[in-house]
Motif scaffolding. Structure first.
Motif, PDB file in Angstrom:
ATOM      1  N   PRO A   5      18.619  12.720  -2.390  1.00  0.00           N
ATOM      2  CA  PRO A   5      17.745  11.879  -2.210  1.00  0.00           C
ATOM      3  C   PRO A   5      16.403  11.542  -2.109  1.00  0.00           C
ATOM      4  O   PRO A   5      16.316  12.837  -2.343  1.00  0.00           O
ATOM      5  N   GLY A   6      15.734   9.884  -2.774  1.00  0.00           N
ATOM      6  CA  GLY A   6      14.602  10.185  -2.487  1.00  0.00           C
ATOM      7  C   GLY A   6      13.875   8.762  -2.370  1.00  0.00           C
ATOM      8  O   GLY A   6      14.921   7.671  -2.623  1.00  0.00           O
ATOM      9  N   LEU A   7      12.936   8.473  -2.859  1.00  0.00           N
ATOM     10  CA  LEU A   7      12.169   7.198  -3.520  1.00  0.00           C
ATOM     11  C   LEU A   7      11.089   6.916  -4.590  1.00  0.00           C
ATOM     12  O   LEU A   7      10.857   8.368  -4.707  1.00  0.00           O
ATOM     13  N   LYS A   8      10.755   6.116  -4.561  1.00  0.00           N
ATOM     14  CA  LYS A   8       9.594   6.178  -5.839  1.00  0.00           C
ATOM     15  C   LYS A   8       8.219   5.478  -5.513  1.00  0.00           C
ATOM     16  O   LYS A   8       8.255   4.193  -4.079  1.00  0.00           O
ATOM     17  N   ALA A   9       7.209   5.234  -5.765  1.00  0.00           N
ATOM     18  CA  ALA A   9       6.228   5.096  -5.645  1.00  0.00           C
ATOM     19  C   ALA A   9       5.684   4.587  -6.792  1.00  0.00           C
ATOM     20  O   ALA A   9       5.542   5.025  -7.868  1.00  0.00           O
ATOM     21  N   TYR A  10       5.929   3.467  -6.590  1.00  0.00           N
ATOM     22  CA  TYR A  10       4.972   2.648  -7.955  1.00  0.00           C
ATOM     23  C   TYR A  10       3.454   2.395  -7.996  1.00  0.00           C
ATOM     24  O   TYR A  10       3.037   0.972  -7.556  1.00  0.00           O
ATOM     25  N   THR A  11       3.267   2.537  -9.230  1.00  0.00           N
ATOM     26  CA  THR A  11       1.895   2.605  -8.362  1.00  0.00           C
ATOM     27  C   THR A  11       1.067   1.823  -9.931  1.00  0.00           C
ATOM     28  O   THR A  11       1.861   2.259 -11.010  1.00  0.00           O
ATOM     29  N   HIS A  12       0.029   0.970 -10.185  1.00  0.00           N
ATOM     30  CA  HIS A  12      -0.772   1.016 -10.923  1.00  0.00           C
ATOM     31  C   HIS A  12      -1.759   1.401 -11.791  1.00  0.00           C
ATOM     32  O   HIS A  12      -2.497   1.574 -10.252  1.00  0.00           O
ATOM     33  N   VAL A  13      -2.704   1.429 -12.221  1.00  0.00           N
ATOM     34  CA  VAL A  13      -3.538   2.711 -13.028  1.00  0.00           C
ATOM     35  C   VAL A  13      -3.953   1.335 -13.969  1.00  0.00           C
ATOM     36  O   VAL A  13      -3.715   0.854 -14.798  1.00  0.00           O
ATOM     37  N   SER A  14      -5.176   1.459 -13.882  1.00  0.00           N
ATOM     38  CA  SER A  14      -6.558   0.803 -14.711  1.00  0.00           C
ATOM     39  C   SER A  14      -6.283   0.953 -15.819  1.00  0.00           C
ATOM     40  O   SER A  14      -6.800   2.483 -15.838  1.00  0.00           O
ATOM     41  N   ASP A  15      -7.247   0.927 -17.041  1.00  0.00           N
ATOM     42  CA  ASP A  15      -7.682   1.265 -18.018  1.00  0.00           C
ATOM     43  C   ASP A  15      -8.781   2.214 -17.903  1.00  0.00           C
ATOM     44  O   ASP A  15      -8.989   3.750 -19.058  1.00  0.00           O
ATOM     45  N   THR A  59      -0.545   0.998  -4.989  1.00  0.00           N
ATOM     46  CA  THR A  59       0.865   1.848  -4.713  1.00  0.00           C
ATOM     47  C   THR A  59       1.583   1.032  -3.707  1.00  0.00           C
ATOM     48  O   THR A  59       1.486   0.704  -2.752  1.00  0.00           O
ATOM     49  N   GLN A  60       2.697   1.325  -4.005  1.00  0.00           N
ATOM     50  CA  GLN A  60       4.155   1.145  -2.827  1.00  0.00           C
ATOM     51  C   GLN A  60       5.387   2.074  -3.025  1.00  0.00           C
ATOM     52  O   GLN A  60       4.940   2.789  -4.143  1.00  0.00           O
ATOM     53  N   THR A  61       5.690   1.711  -2.121  1.00  0.00           N
ATOM     54  CA  THR A  61       6.842   2.811  -1.625  1.00  0.00           C
ATOM     55  C   THR A  61       8.517   2.116  -1.230  1.00  0.00           C
ATOM     56  O   THR A  61       7.983   1.103  -1.082  1.00  0.00           O
ATOM     57  N   ILE A  62       9.245   2.666  -2.679  1.00  0.00           N
ATOM     58  CA  ILE A  62      10.348   1.600  -2.592  1.00  0.00           C
ATOM     59  C   ILE A  62      11.809   2.394  -2.843  1.00  0.00           C
ATOM     60  O   ILE A  62      11.108   3.811  -3.003  1.00  0.00           O
ATOM     61  N   PRO A  63      12.508   1.977  -2.761  1.00  0.00           N
ATOM     62  CA  PRO A  63      13.620   2.966  -2.182  1.00  0.00           C
ATOM     63  C   PRO A  63      14.150   3.368  -4.235  1.00  0.00           C
ATOM     64  O   PRO A  63      14.056   2.156  -5.011  1.00  0.00           O
ATOM     65  N   ALA A  64      14.536   4.144  -4.975  1.00  0.00           N
ATOM     66  CA  ALA A  64      14.726   4.821  -5.851  1.00  0.00           C
ATOM     67  C   ALA A  64      15.568   4.064  -6.633  1.00  0.00           C
ATOM     68  O   ALA A  64      15.636   4.172  -7.877  1.00  0.00           O
ATOM     69  N   THR A  65      16.299   3.695  -5.942  1.00  0.00           N
ATOM     70  CA  THR A  65      17.440   2.284  -6.855  1.00  0.00           C
ATOM     71  C   THR A  65      16.811   1.290  -7.343  1.00  0.00           C
ATOM     72  O   THR A  65      18.304   0.579  -7.595  1.00  0.00           O
ATOM     73  N   VAL A  66      15.752   0.758  -6.910  1.00  0.00           N
ATOM     74  CA  VAL A  66      16.070  -0.961  -6.798  1.00  0.00           C
ATOM     75  C   VAL A  66      15.049  -1.168  -8.207  1.00  0.00           C
ATOM     76  O   VAL A  66      14.829  -0.125  -9.309  1.00  0.00           O
TER      77      VAL A  66
END
Length: 340
Positions: free
Chosen positions: A72-82, A89-96
């Motif tokens: 099991p796990g989770l994902k960190a969805y991150t925005h990185v600029s140029d 960053t957002q913590t989201i389920p690994a399956t979405v």
């Protein structure tokens, strides 16, 4: 800092709003450094999800995604600029699906609202995202893995040349768009003003596209924008290059975070959603601080080279990255006092 100082900080000052303010200050300070201008103007960004294993199932957040194995796990969805700054960053389920969260980072942060071009990988695009990004003035540029299988949509498919008939997927339902246009504008305004997180609204649209006319109308707009994007992507090699550079910066940022999460064998062991969020936000803040420190001292090194009349071509400086960590003692420094 001694244990009691750190304990007090943890109890009274580690909260979501404080972490967001701290990250915004670090990102703003890093983008203002002279060295940052060689990497970009802070107007393009990439976003991607990074998987983190968890010790066990938690509050419905730790799910198994076969793509990452059987743990099991989770994902960190991150925005990185140029400019390499991880401004959201957002913590989201690994399956979405990652696509609904693209707009959160752009609309819910000051740095995100300056972005003009947004890059994402295959998992980050849907027709709804194409539609909303266009309505809000963002140029959405995803890297679509199965591009040859995608079909184009036209207002008048009958006028299409015979050689291109096999690429046409259908007709744009223009009357449906016109009938729902006021509601489409209201939905875009709801996202832009922050009344509701864009990801929440987009998930609702995706949940019932066949029953809800507004969701179908947004999909039709997205098909128009996706068709225009595919044509431009195939003709514009510079766009492809920009997207690849932006996504590479995001991947390199993941490598820095992997190096920083050395404790607990890289696992996220917090079982509550709040604890997991703080863990991810803290890791992102630490990465941003290291990027700021590296950017500042790279600038000092460039200044020293110029004083020594050494080559400092801007074309070469654009390829320097502030994501290195080999010079940083990640485990800290331990000093044992001598006994008398």
């Amino acid at each position: 800092h001694d244990y009691f100082q750190l304990s007090r900080l943890s109890r009274w000052h580690v909260e979501s709003e404080a972490m967001s303010r701290a990250l915004a200050k670090v990102i703003e300070a890093q983008s203002a450094l002279p060295m940052a201008r060689f990497w970009g103007a802070g107007q393009t960004a990439s976003s991607d999800g990074q998987f983190f294993p968890t010790a066990r199932h938690g509050e419905a957040m730790n799910l198994i995604n076969a793509k990452y194995g059987q743990e099991p796990g989770l994902k960190a969805y991150t925005h990185v600029s140029d400019q390499f700054g991880p401004f959201a960053t957002q913590t989201i389920p690994a399956t979405v699906n990652e696509a609904p969260y693209i707009l959160d980072g752009l609309l819910m942060t000051d740095a995100g609202q300056k972005i003009r071009e947004q890059y994402a990988d295959t998992g980050g695009f849907t027709d709804h995202v194409f539609a909303v990004t266009a309505l809000l003035g963002f140029q959405f540029i995803p890297r679509i893995r199965d591009l040859p299988s995608k079909r184009l949509y036209l207002f008048d498919p009958a006028a299409c040349p015979r050689e291109l008939k096999g690429l046409i997927g259908g007709k744009i339902r223009e009357p449906l768009i016109a009938a729902n246009w006021p509601d489409i504008l209201r939905s875009a305004a709801t996202m832009a003003t922050g009344i509701m997180p864009p990801s929440q609204l987009l998930r609702k649209f995706a949940a019932y596209p066949r029953q809800h006319e507004l969701a179908v109308a947004l999909r039709e707009i997205g098909r128009v924008e996706r068709t225009l994007f595919i044509v431009e992507w195939l003709l514009d090699a510079d766009m492809q290059r920009r997207a690849q550079i932006g996504l590479n910066k995001g991947e390199a940022h993941h490598a820095l975070k992997n190096a920083l999460r050395i404790g607990r064998q890289g696992e996220i062991r917090d079982r509550t959603t709040e604890g997991q969020h703080f863990r991810m936000a803290g890791l992102n803040l630490l990465a941003a601080i290291i990027i700021y420190w590296n950017t500042k001292h790279l600038g000092h090194a460039i200044t020293s080279r110029r004083r020594a009349a050494l080559d400092c071509s801007p074309d070469l400086l654009a390829h320097i990255s502030p994501l290195g960590w080999a010079h940083i003692l990640l485990t800290g420094e331990y000093r044992w006092p001598k006994r008398a």
